[in-house]
Write a protein that holds these residues in place. Structure first.
Motif, PDB file in Angstrom:
ATOM      1  N   GLN A  96       0.830  -1.194   0.000  1.00  0.00           N
ATOM      2  CA  GLN A  96       0.000   0.000   0.000  1.00  0.00           C
ATOM      3  C   GLN A  96       0.868   1.249   0.000  1.00  0.00           C
ATOM      4  OE1 GLN A  96      -2.671   0.370   3.304  1.00  0.00           O
ATOM      5  NE2 GLN A  96      -3.906   1.940   2.328  1.00  0.00           N
ATOM      6  N   SER A  97       0.559   2.143  -0.906  1.00  0.00           N
ATOM      7  CA  SER A  97       1.289   3.398  -0.961  1.00  0.00           C
ATOM      8  C   SER A  97       0.902   4.261   0.228  1.00  0.00           C
ATOM      9  CB  SER A  97       0.972   4.134  -2.267  1.00  0.00           C
ATOM     10  OG  SER A  97       1.503   5.447  -2.244  1.00  0.00           O
ATOM     11  N   THR A  98       1.910   4.717   0.997  1.00  0.00           N
ATOM     12  CA  THR A  98       1.624   5.581   2.139  1.00  0.00           C
ATOM     13  C   THR A  98       1.266   6.993   1.687  1.00  0.00           C
ATOM     14  OG1 THR A  98       3.989   6.098   2.322  1.00  0.00           O
ATOM     15  CG2 THR A  98       3.136   4.286   3.679  1.00  0.00           C
ATOM     16  N   LYS A 103      -3.622   0.217  -3.147  1.00  0.00           N
ATOM     17  CA  LYS A 103      -3.208  -1.114  -2.724  1.00  0.00           C
ATOM     18  C   LYS A 103      -2.919  -1.996  -3.932  1.00  0.00           C
ATOM     19  CE  LYS A 103      -5.883  -1.026   1.574  1.00  0.00           C
ATOM     20  NZ  LYS A 103      -6.945  -1.678   2.377  1.00  0.00           N
ATOM     21  N   LYS A 120       5.013  -7.293   8.626  1.00  0.00           N
ATOM     22  CA  LYS A 120       4.584  -5.978   8.169  1.00  0.00           C
ATOM     23  C   LYS A 120       5.762  -5.036   8.306  1.00  0.00           C
ATOM     24  CE  LYS A 120       1.035  -2.431   8.571  1.00  0.00           C
ATOM     25  NZ  LYS A 120      -0.192  -1.999   9.237  1.00  0.00           N
ATOM     26  N   ARG A 121       6.106  -4.394   7.224  1.00  0.00           N
ATOM     27  CA  ARG A 121       7.231  -3.483   7.258  1.00  0.00           C
ATOM     28  C   ARG A 121       6.989  -2.335   6.283  1.00  0.00           C
ATOM     29  NH1 ARG A 121      11.184  -5.655   3.180  1.00  0.00           N
ATOM     30  NH2 ARG A 121      10.142  -7.381   2.140  1.00  0.00           N
ATOM     31  N   THR A 122       7.749  -1.279   6.449  1.00  0.00           N
ATOM     32  CA  THR A 122       7.607  -0.114   5.588  1.00  0.00           C
ATOM     33  C   THR A 122       8.885   0.104   4.805  1.00  0.00           C
ATOM     34  OG1 THR A 122       6.079   0.937   7.127  1.00  0.00           O
ATOM     35  CG2 THR A 122       7.150   2.363   5.513  1.00  0.00           C
ATOM     36  N   SER A 125       8.160   4.696   0.568  1.00  0.00           N
ATOM     37  CA  SER A 125       6.791   5.228   0.532  1.00  0.00           C
ATOM     38  C   SER A 125       5.752   4.122   0.465  1.00  0.00           C
ATOM     39  CB  SER A 125       6.621   6.156  -0.676  1.00  0.00           C
ATOM     40  OG  SER A 125       6.803   5.417  -1.873  1.00  0.00           O
ATOM     41  N   ARG A 126       6.154   2.855   0.767  1.00  0.00           N
ATOM     42  CA  ARG A 126       5.217   1.747   0.651  1.00  0.00           C
ATOM     43  C   ARG A 126       5.163   0.943   1.938  1.00  0.00           C
ATOM     44  NH1 ARG A 126       6.974  -1.707  -4.339  1.00  0.00           N
ATOM     45  NH2 ARG A 126       8.905  -1.653  -3.144  1.00  0.00           N
ATOM     46  N   SER A 127       3.971   0.522   2.327  1.00  0.00           N
ATOM     47  CA  SER A 127       3.772  -0.366   3.456  1.00  0.00           C
ATOM     48  C   SER A 127       3.492  -1.764   2.919  1.00  0.00           C
ATOM     49  CB  SER A 127       2.596   0.106   4.311  1.00  0.00           C
ATOM     50  OG  SER A 127       2.339  -0.808   5.361  1.00  0.00           O
ATOM     51  N   LYS A 129       2.537  -5.771   3.741  1.00  0.00           N
ATOM     52  CA  LYS A 129       1.982  -6.687   4.738  1.00  0.00           C
ATOM     53  C   LYS A 129       1.779  -8.053   4.105  1.00  0.00           C
ATOM     54  CE  LYS A 129      -1.848  -7.333   7.974  1.00  0.00           C
ATOM     55  NZ  LYS A 129      -3.135  -6.803   8.470  1.00  0.00           N
TER      56      LYS A 129
END
Length: 384
Positions: A96-98, A103, A120-122, A125-127, A129
């Motif tokens: 998912q783009s923060t 998504k 789950k990590r960042t 600019s993307r999350s 999961k």
């Protein structure tokens, strides 16, 4: 001990009956019998024959079938399916783009060590999961939290653990599994007040070597969640070809879940090699359960709603669409009709036969019959 021997004999009978059709599938011959045997024999999964041939799924010896694709939405209809290697689970990876919130999903198989505990990590600019689950075709983008502990092949307990979930459009069922656990992946209707007379019509042209075995496994999963009994739900089954309908048993033939499961497991159909006529099941249902219903024949109960399920992978229509529509409309005054079309079937004709558009279901391939979302959808239609 006598009960255990009886269960063993029934499993052997079921195994002998469908060994020809089990080459491409990995399913318990009879999930109910396997579960009962596991309660009485803690070492069931150490028995090579029973754990590998009769009860491979219960013992954790079946590879999982998962959706496999890159997609940008929650629709998995364009996805392929893949059989995972041992020690892998079905995976949904969501990126998912923060910045925009958009998504993107990746579906496929993933190793246990990656799935264990979830990730789950960042990244910039993307999350990212990752969610994993341990049921066939359970990895859809709708999954939020699923089981992260796959079934083990060692057996130290004789209890059977199942969990159920309320139907939802945003969550997937969670299951806790052990070597003797039988995960329940669909809504359980055993405590529902919805009693039905269910008539299943199976297209006989679905190849027996794989198709009918898959359909039978689908039906056994449905039966596991029903309250089967003379005062509850009853199930009849027939098959149809190009010119006739063959009744395998009537509604009042099997009035307990065990005998019904064995009947489905030992069902033997021969492919007639001819494309079936979809008008045949419509005509048969109307004749037997419509016109004759007031007489209560074929085990049909007058005070219980009839539900018909027509499963087909290919068909012709020997009558005009208007004729089918006319007969189907008459049929709908007596019962609720669910149609399941597999592959490139004629949606218009099945839509005419079904109770309404919600009762006309379509899947691209047979394996999707055993997806938990699809099974739950069918179960929910029984009481609608």
């Amino acid at each position: 001990m006598a009960d255990y021997i009886a269960i063993c004999l029934l499993l052997c009978l079921a195994l002998a009956s469908c060994v020809e059709g089990s080459v491409n599938s990995c399913e318990d011959i009879d999930p109910t019998a396997c579960s009962e045997m596991a309660k009485q024999n803690a070492n069931l999964c150490f028995d090579t024959i029973l754990s590998q041939t009769a009860c491979p799924k219960l013992c954790g010896n079946c590879p999982m079938t998962c959706y496999n694709c890159n997609t940008t939405n929650t629709d998995v209809s364009s996805c392929n399916t893949v059989t995972c290697d041992k020690n892998k689970m079905c995976m949904v990876k969501m990126i998912q783009s923060t910045r925009t919130g958009q998504k993107r999903y990746t579906l496929g198989c993933e190793a246990e060590k990656v799935c264990d505990g979830g990730r789950k990590r960042t990244l910039h600019s993307r999350s990212v999961k990752i969610d994993c689950c341990d049921n066939d075709l359970c990895n859809t983008p709708l999954a939020t939290k699923t089981s992260t502990s796959p079934p083990k092949t060692t057996s130290t307990s004789t209890s059977t653990t199942t969990t159920t979930t309320t139907p939802s459009t945003t969550t997937m069922p969670s299951t806790t599994a052990s070597s003797t656990a039988v995960p329940t992946t669909v809504t359980n209707l055993k405590s529902s007040a919805c009693s039905r007379d269910i008539i299943i019509m199976m297209d006989q042209s679905i190849p027996y070597s794989f198709g009918n075995r898959t359909v039978c496994n689908f039906l056994m999963q449905l039966v596991k969640t029903m309250d089967i009994g003379v005062n509850s739900t009853q199930v009849a089954l027939s098959s149809f070809d190009s010119s006739s309908v063959n009744s395998h048993w009537e509604l009042d033939r099997y009035i307990d879940p065990f005998s019904l499961s064995v009947a489905i497991a030992t069902l033997s159909l021969q492919d007639a090699g001819i494309t079936p006529d979809i008008y045949q099941p419509v005509h048969d249902l109307y004749t037997k359960y419509g016109i004759l219903q007031p007489n209560g024949q074929y085990g049909d109960r007058r005070n219980v709603l009839d539900v018909a399920i027509i499963i087909t992978g290919s068909f012709v229509n020997s009558h005009s669409l208007n004729t089918v529509r006319y007969r189907s409309n008459l049929l709908k005054t007596f019962m609720s009709v669910i149609t399941i079309g597999i592959g490139g079937v004629d949606h218009q004709t099945l839509g005419v036969i079904a109770k309404d558009s919600n009762h006309a279901l379509y899947i691209n391939q047979l394996a999707e019959l055993n997806g938990s979302n699809f099974q739950r959808k069918v179960l929910n239609l029984f009481c609608s």
